[in-house]
Design an enzyme around this catalytic site. Structure first.
Site, PDB file in Angstrom:
ATOM      1  N   SER A 186       0.832  -1.206   0.000  1.00  0.00           N
ATOM      2  CA  SER A 186       0.000   0.000   0.000  1.00  0.00           C
ATOM      3  C   SER A 186       0.869   1.259   0.000  1.00  0.00           C
ATOM      4  O   SER A 186       1.585   1.503  -0.971  1.00  0.00           O
ATOM      5  CB  SER A 186      -0.964  -0.056   1.199  1.00  0.00           C
ATOM      6  OG  SER A 186      -1.970   0.923   1.082  1.00  0.00           O
ATOM      7  N   ASP A 234     -10.378  -4.214  -5.281  1.00  0.00           N
ATOM      8  CA  ASP A 234      -9.697  -3.251  -4.414  1.00  0.00           C
ATOM      9  C   ASP A 234     -10.360  -1.875  -4.582  1.00  0.00           C
ATOM     10  O   ASP A 234     -10.301  -1.287  -5.663  1.00  0.00           O
ATOM     11  CB  ASP A 234      -8.216  -3.182  -4.792  1.00  0.00           C
ATOM     12  CG  ASP A 234      -7.384  -2.424  -3.773  1.00  0.00           C
ATOM     13  OD1 ASP A 234      -7.927  -1.514  -3.115  1.00  0.00           O
ATOM     14  OD2 ASP A 234      -6.191  -2.735  -3.647  1.00  0.00           O
ATOM     15  N   HIS A 243      -8.304  -4.625  -0.797  1.00  0.00           N
ATOM     16  CA  HIS A 243      -7.008  -3.988  -0.561  1.00  0.00           C
ATOM     17  C   HIS A 243      -6.140  -4.769   0.428  1.00  0.00           C
ATOM     18  O   HIS A 243      -4.976  -4.442   0.604  1.00  0.00           O
ATOM     19  CB  HIS A 243      -7.231  -2.562  -0.054  1.00  0.00           C
ATOM     20  CG  HIS A 243      -6.018  -1.691  -0.171  1.00  0.00           C
ATOM     21  ND1 HIS A 243      -5.432  -1.352  -1.379  1.00  0.00           N
ATOM     22  CD2 HIS A 243      -5.243  -1.100   0.789  1.00  0.00           C
ATOM     23  CE1 HIS A 243      -4.375  -0.583  -1.171  1.00  0.00           C
ATOM     24  NE2 HIS A 243      -4.239  -0.420   0.131  1.00  0.00           N
TER      25      HIS A 243
END
Length: 210
Positions: free
Chosen positions: A104, A154, A185
């Site tokens: 991320s 996501d 995610h």
């Protein structure tokens, strides 16, 4: 340029150095289990982001979810680059042996390192990254291995974002492999397993080879 971090020397002095870069709200401890799954013999340099967002560590500021503060991103990317050069001297490894493993926000700063400074890394494993910057001159990443883990569902890093980043890296000459999962995610064990298999195939000699 000091950053909170931890370093663990690997069993093999010539092994790669995994540069671990956590997601929003994480720290330098978060991805250690992932490093064990990817390459237990490698050295590990795990870094904590210098930015706080509502008390949560990050590697650069954002204006809102999915909207980056580009000026800060450029500065923090330079800051991380300077830190990596200092850490290489302090711990006695070549910066060229670094392979980023980011999730991320950490994957975003790793992608930014490559797009701003070229082959500063030996390669990268990017879990759910976004396009860090657009409209910049691309570096020469010829032959650089990049793995991208992405989720079809996501909501933060939508598939179009992943596809755009893949094309950017390919345009720069990188050898990109994208793994699509059906999840959102979150970072799943199955995705890590695919990344570990890619890593072994890319960086480690097959058993029995000369």
């Amino acid at each position: 340029m000091r950053m909170k971090h931890l370093f663990r020397k690997g069993a093999d002095a010539d092994a790669s150095v995994l540069l671990l870069l956590h997601g929003t709200g994480g720290n330098e401890e978060d991805l250690l289990p992932l490093a064990e799954m990817v390459d237990p013999s490698a050295s590990v340099l795990s870094v904590r982001g210098n930015v706080l967002e509502n008390g949560m560590p990050r590697f650069f500021h954002r204006l809102s979810e999915g909207v980056f503060d580009e000026e800060d991103l450029v500065f923090r990317t330079w800051e991380l680059k300077e830190f990596l050069e200092e850490a290489a001297q302090e711990y006695g490894f070549s910066p060229r042996r670094l392979i980023a493993v980011g999730y991320s926000n950490g994957a975003n700063i790793a992608a930014s390192l490559l797009l701003h400074y070229g082959k500063i890394l030996q390669g990268a494993v990017l879990h759910h990254p976004m396009v860090p910057r657009r409209g910049i001159e691309l570096p020469d990443l010829s032959g650089l291995p990049v793995f991208i883990g992405a989720g079809r569902n996501d909501p933060i890093c939508v598939p179009a974002e992943t596809e755009e980043l893949e094309k950017l890296f390919q345009k720069a000459g990188a050898e990109v492999e994208v793994h699509w999962g059906s999840t959102g995610h979150q970072l799943t064990r199955s995705e890590i397993g695919v990344a570990a298999a890619w890593y072994k195939n890319t960086y480690q000699e097959p058993e029995g080879s000369l």
